[in-house]
Design an enzyme around this catalytic site. Structure first.
Site, PDB file in Angstrom:
ATOM      1  N   ASP A   1      22.742  39.934  26.754  1.00 14.87           N
ATOM      2  CA  ASP A   1      23.026  41.391  26.254  1.00 14.87           C
ATOM      3  C   ASP A   1      22.276  42.484  26.736  1.00 14.87           C
ATOM      4  OD1 ASP A   1      21.792  40.444  23.648  1.00 14.87           O
ATOM      5  OD2 ASP A   1      23.593  40.738  22.354  1.00 14.87           O
TER       6      ASP A   1
ATOM      7  N   TYR B   1      19.220  44.885  25.525  1.00 11.65           N
ATOM      8  CA  TYR B   1      17.826  45.387  24.351  1.00 11.65           C
ATOM      9  C   TYR B   1      19.063  46.169  23.390  1.00 11.65           C
ATOM     10  CZ  TYR B   1      14.361  44.926  27.858  1.00 11.65           C
ATOM     11  OH  TYR B   1      14.000  44.090  28.711  1.00 11.65           O
TER      12      TYR B   1
ATOM     13  N   PHE C   1      17.595  43.841  32.010  1.00 15.11           N
ATOM     14  CA  PHE C   1      16.571  43.822  31.688  1.00 15.11           C
ATOM     15  C   PHE C   1      15.268  45.315  31.716  1.00 15.11           C
ATOM     16  CE2 PHE C   1      17.377  39.587  33.549  1.00 15.11           C
ATOM     17  CZ  PHE C   1      17.018  38.865  32.368  1.00 15.11           C
TER      18      PHE C   1
ATOM     19  N   HIS D   1      14.545  31.099  31.626  1.00 17.25           N
ATOM     20  CA  HIS D   1      15.052  32.703  31.444  1.00 17.25           C
ATOM     21  C   HIS D   1      13.250  33.169  31.041  1.00 17.25           C
ATOM     22  CE1 HIS D   1      15.897  36.372  28.949  1.00 17.25           C
ATOM     23  NE2 HIS D   1      16.887  36.172  29.809  1.00 17.25           N
TER      24      HIS D   1
END
Length: 227
Positions: free
Chosen positions: A59, A61, A72, A181
């Site tokens: 989801d 920031y 990202f 991740h």
């Protein structure tokens, strides 16, 4: 070719109407990111015919000014988040790219890298607050739609939530890359050293496509130098 066909199909479905009602209410009653006008930036910057690589996030920031519709990525004047800093470290290790002074990934989007979060909105300072609201159905359908494209596409699935989408990808023309991740909590469990960016370019070139220029330029006077 545009996303119009996909969006028109989704808009007719009951889940989408409920989702948009919930999103409207959240924007009215809470501080929600990204800004409403940047909700579908990933789709706007990377039309279907341009998609060559898909990077899945979770989801957006949830800090002020960070999210702007690309997984990202942050705007040039926002400090680089830790997960993206680790992405830059891996790129430097693989390809020797210079670590830039900003976290704006517009250059990737304009080259056909679809940076898609599986959930497209979040309340300020409440990570995961919009999970289960309906976005997962929408983004799963987007992934299924891309899966049907009759050309080679690279999917980078980082972490368990992204890897759960493997079941949606059954087109043998595509390349699926998985790893931990890039979060500081997990990057050392397999993201560092994954080789995904080099593998992506090797795959694209082997199929007659140009590779992605992964180098993000430093900012100059508030403008990205590639623009």
């Amino acid at each position: 070719m545009s996303w119009d066909e996909f969006f028109e199909t989704e808009k007719k479905k009951d889940y989408f109407k409920v989702l948009m009602d919930n999103v409207d209410r959240e924007y009215r009653e809470h501080t929600v990111y990204p800004p409403r006008g940047e909700l579908f930036t990933a789709f706007e910057l990377t039309p279907p015919e341009s998609v060559r690589c898909v990077i899945l996030g979770q989801d957006p920031y949830h800090g002020k000014g960070q999210a702007h519709g690309l997984a990202f990525s942050v705007k040039p004047d926002i400090p680089v988040p830790k997960s993206l800093a680790n992405i830059y470290k891996e790129l430097h290790s693989e390809l020797g790219t210079k670590i830039p002074d900003n976290g704006c990934l517009l250059k990737w989007a304009c080259q056909g890298v679809l940076m898609l979060n599986t959930v497209l909105t979040v309340r300020e300072h409440e990570a995961g607050s919009h999970r289960g609201m309906g976005w997962e159905t929408f983004t799963d359908n987007a992934i299924r739609y891309i899966n049907t494209f009759d050309r080679p596409i690279v999917f980078m699935l980082w972490g368990a939530p992204a890897q759960s989408k493997m079941k949606l990808l059954d087109n043998p023309r595509h390349l699926i890359l998985t790893s931990a991740h890039p979060s500081p909590l997990s990057a050392y469990r397999g993201f560092f050293g994954c080789g995904h960016f080099a593998s992506c370019n090797e795959f694209l070139k082997a199929h007659g496509e140009s590779g992605i220029d992964w180098q993000i330029e430093d900012t100059k006077g508030g403008q990205l130098s590639f623009l």
